[in-house]
Design an enzyme around this catalytic site. Structure first.
Site, PDB file in Angstrom:
ATOM      1  N   GLU A   1      -1.541  -6.955   7.703  1.00 21.62           N
ATOM      2  CA  GLU A   1      -0.249  -6.756   8.352  1.00 21.62           C
ATOM      3  C   GLU A   1      -0.254  -7.492   9.688  1.00 21.62           C
ATOM      4  O   GLU A   1      -1.298  -7.988  10.146  1.00 21.62           O
ATOM      5  CB  GLU A   1      -0.013  -5.246   8.549  1.00 21.62           C
ATOM      6  CG  GLU A   1       1.313  -4.853   9.164  1.00 21.62           C
ATOM      7  CD  GLU A   1       2.521  -5.347   8.387  1.00 21.62           C
ATOM      8  OE1 GLU A   1       2.900  -6.523   8.589  1.00 21.62           O
ATOM      9  OE2 GLU A   1       3.089  -4.570   7.616  1.00 21.62           O
TER      10      GLU A   1
ATOM     11  N   HIS B   1       0.829  -1.207   0.000  1.00 22.75           N
ATOM     12  CA  HIS B   1       0.000   0.000   0.000  1.00 22.75           C
ATOM     13  C   HIS B   1       0.869   1.265   0.000  1.00 22.75           C
ATOM     14  O   HIS B   1       2.045   1.241   0.365  1.00 22.75           O
ATOM     15  CB  HIS B   1      -0.928   0.010   1.222  1.00 22.75           C
ATOM     16  CG  HIS B   1      -0.195   0.032   2.531  1.00 22.75           C
ATOM     17  ND1 HIS B   1       0.353   1.175   3.069  1.00 22.75           N
ATOM     18  CD2 HIS B   1       0.092  -0.962   3.408  1.00 22.75           C
ATOM     19  CE1 HIS B   1       0.940   0.899   4.208  1.00 22.75           C
ATOM     20  NE2 HIS B   1       0.807  -0.389   4.447  1.00 22.75           N
TER      21      HIS B   1
END
Length: 197
Positions: free
Chosen positions: A79, A8
């Site tokens: 994550e 990202h």
């Protein structure tokens, strides 16, 4: 099969060096610009599947970099869960919690804070990678996710444990992996636009 793993863009947490973990943190303006640049890098590539972490920063990146395309969300691409450290700045935690925090951060072991360790994260990602192994040989798949997730993919592909503090994945970098005849290999790493994929 080709897997393009895309980190990202810069998030609000990245910008202040804070733990994001599983928080729904948006991109910054720079993060949106990075995502648009990555979209240019990926222009012309067709993907059979686009799989995105269900966290906001990854979803926003996918929408900007791969506009108008359908994507599916997969929480296995999240994550590392940092538990109660979520949203807190590294510098403040270092001052408050000292060496134990520093040691746990280097080891990516957040269990004492209600999160997970690197092994739990790896297991999630390994399950995702194993599922992809049944894809057709000519399939091209994109996965928009996070630095830790891409590092776990690399460890899976190379069959080794690589400490996070010795290698980096830039915001919106593309890393390419290939799977053929039962074997994974690393293609490009940390590509941000200097060569056309």
């Amino acid at each position: 099969m080709e897997l393009y793993a895309i980190r990202h863009g810069q998030s609000a947490a990245n910008a202040i060096q804070a733990h994001a973990g599983w928080a729904q943190v948006p991109l910054t303006e720079l993060g949106r610009e990075q995502a648009a640049k990555t979209g240019e890098l990926l222009k012309g590539l067709e993907f059979e599947r686009i799989i995105v972490s269900d966290l906001l920063r990854a979803r926003e990146t996918a929408q900007i970099a791969l506009p108008g395309r359908n994507f599916e969300q997969d929480s296995r691409l999240r994550e590392t869960n940092v538990g109660s450290l979520q949203g807190r700045r590294v510098v403040e935690l270092t001052a408050e919690l000292g060496e134990e925090y520093v040691r746990r951060r280097v080891a990516r072991d957040y269990r004492v804070y209600g999160g997970e360790d690197t092994h739990a994260h790896y297991d999630r990602v390994a399950e995702f990678m194993k599922d992809l192994e049944s894809a057709p040989d000519d399939a091209r798949i994109a996965a928009v996710c996070h630095e830790g997730t891409i590092m776990a993919m690399l460890c899976y592909v190379l069959h080794t444990d690589i400490p996070r503090n010795i290698i980096h994945v830039a915001n919106c970098a593309v890393c390419a992996f290939r799977y053929k005849n039962g074997t994974w290999e690393l293609g490009e790493w940390n590509e941000t636009g200097s060569v056309k994929l």
